[in-house]
Write a protein that holds these residues in place. Sequence first.
Motif, PDB file in Angstrom:
ATOM      1  N   TYR A   1       1.690 -10.903   4.576  1.00 51.38           N
ATOM      2  CA  TYR A   1       2.674 -10.202   5.632  1.00 51.38           C
ATOM      3  C   TYR A   1       3.990 -10.786   5.262  1.00 51.38           C
ATOM      4  CZ  TYR A   1       2.316 -15.723   6.642  1.00 51.38           C
ATOM      5  OH  TYR A   1       2.304 -17.161   6.280  1.00 51.38           O
TER       6      TYR A   1
ATOM      7  N   ARG B   1       6.874  -6.014   3.795  1.00 53.13           N
ATOM      8  CA  ARG B   1       7.569  -4.795   3.625  1.00 53.13           C
ATOM      9  C   ARG B   1       8.743  -4.474   4.478  1.00 53.13           C
ATOM     10  NH1 ARG B   1       1.985  -1.928   5.931  1.00 53.13           N
ATOM     11  NH2 ARG B   1       2.194  -3.805   7.355  1.00 53.13           N
ATOM     12  N   ARG B   2       9.014  -5.200   5.679  1.00 55.60           N
ATOM     13  CA  ARG B   2      10.199  -5.008   6.532  1.00 55.60           C
ATOM     14  C   ARG B   2      10.805  -6.430   6.969  1.00 55.60           C
ATOM     15  NH1 ARG B   2       6.147  -1.653   8.090  1.00 55.60           N
ATOM     16  NH2 ARG B   2       5.321  -3.097   9.558  1.00 55.60           N
TER      17      ARG B   2
ATOM     18  N   ASP C   1      10.138  -7.885  11.193  1.00 58.70           N
ATOM     19  CA  ASP C   1       9.114  -7.264  11.790  1.00 58.70           C
ATOM     20  C   ASP C   1       8.015  -8.152  11.946  1.00 58.70           C
ATOM     21  OD1 ASP C   1       7.406  -5.722  13.210  1.00 58.70           O
ATOM     22  OD2 ASP C   1       7.492  -4.156  11.480  1.00 58.70           O
TER      23      ASP C   1
ATOM     24  N   ASP D   1       4.705  -7.027  10.582  1.00 60.54           N
ATOM     25  CA  ASP D   1       4.450  -6.422   9.281  1.00 60.54           C
ATOM     26  C   ASP D   1       3.395  -7.344   8.739  1.00 60.54           C
ATOM     27  OD1 ASP D   1       4.602  -6.070   6.572  1.00 60.54           O
ATOM     28  OD2 ASP D   1       6.481  -6.754   6.349  1.00 60.54           O
TER      29      ASP D   1
ATOM     30  N   GLN E   1      -0.599  -6.894   6.687  1.00 63.40           N
ATOM     31  CA  GLN E   1      -1.256  -5.728   6.053  1.00 63.40           C
ATOM     32  C   GLN E   1      -2.510  -6.171   5.281  1.00 63.40           C
ATOM     33  OE1 GLN E   1       0.715  -4.161   2.541  1.00 63.40           O
ATOM     34  NE2 GLN E   1      -0.456  -1.959   2.617  1.00 63.40           N
TER      35      GLN E   1
ATOM     36  N   GLY F   1      10.360 -10.558   4.643  1.00 67.90           N
ATOM     37  CA  GLY F   1      10.197 -10.678   6.343  1.00 67.90           C
ATOM     38  C   GLY F   1      10.085 -12.059   6.685  1.00 67.90           C
TER      39      GLY F   1
END
Length: 422
Positions: free
Chosen positions: A80, A83-84, A87, A90, A92, A116
């Motif tokens: 986690y 990526r952003r 957020d 976020d 995955q 993030g």
Amino acid sequence: MVRYTFKSRVAHLVLMIFCVLSFSASAEKRNNQNVMLIIDASGSMWGKINGEAKIDIARNAISKLVKTWNKQTKIGVMAYGHRRKGDCKDIQTIAPLGKINASQVISILGDLNPKGKTPLSASIKAAATMLKSSEEAATVILVSDGLETCGMDPCLVAKQLKKDNINFRAHVIGFDIKSISDTSKLKCIAENTGGKFITANNTTELNKALDEVKQVAVKKVVVKKVVKKVVVKPIPPKKAIVKTTKINRYAAYKLPSSCKKKRTMFLRTKTKMGGIEECMKIIVTKGGELTIDGIISHSIYIIESGGKVVTKGNQSSVNVFVKAGGELQNVSSWIGRVENDGGKVVNISGDIKRFRMKSGTTIVQEGDIDSAIIDGGYFTMYDGDLKILKVNSGVVKISTAVDVDNQEGAASVELIAPKAKK
């Protein structure tokens, strides 16, 4: 008659014990665990230990873990915050639950770019959901360097997950955690699920911690199945059921069916209303005084004892119910219908389409009345100048001369000539 010898009794007892033990054993099953590994890839993982970024230390340690992982134990990998920024969703799955493909996982780990937030609770819940599809023991291994930053309470989440699945547990590795307070907030995740909590402050300690939880995760465990006992409760004797119904004494006063949005107001103080309103049921009780200076339509006013309503403007399709002790003042206003049940109605230059009055009602009227119902009788007045009208046992007394016509079913009407002016 069948006689039991000492040996037969012993054999019978042994058989009963064996049956009980067999039943107890059937409530347990030994099996491998399914494991989800969660990696913290939030922005704080760029922090350094002895000159090396924590994310690089974690990549190397987890790479060693997956290379030596027991292939008989299924494992998945999640990350986690990579990526952003900002957020909390976020999260995955970078390797689905199954037999580990070490080279593929190591390649993906190399691409993680921390940036993030830290959605600890949401990631644990997501991992538990993936593991729940199997009846085997469910284990989460969490490697994190920080606390929840997405507003949830991971301690409560862990407790609920354990409650939902008795075979769920979480092992937590606190990586480079600085304070005792922060440590306790991660430790509770493991404690609430029966897992291990280990702190690691450098490369060596992280490798050792991962190896320790791996040894626990890959060994066979006891999967508990809850055997529910059926308890037969005696049926109590039937008791007489007393139903109480709360009576709404205003339910009989219904607004038109054309009203889509209906409102009810209770007034006990002085209130003013203006503008345009419709589809309202207004109950004015003792101490309440409502002054309406506007256009009201498709509504009902109920004036209780001690309540007062003063209407101005156009009251279109409005019904007014005046109770004993209530008062209505209709000032230059047009009202559809008034039902006076022992109250007082003062009509000053206003118009009332229909009156319905009971014995003892008092009405002070300076405008015109198109029609009225008095104790079941009807009469119509034209060009009348009605000052005071009293109803007593069906006898109508009017203090000024009026033209009376169409006395259909009226009980009796007595006209009294006005007094001569001195």
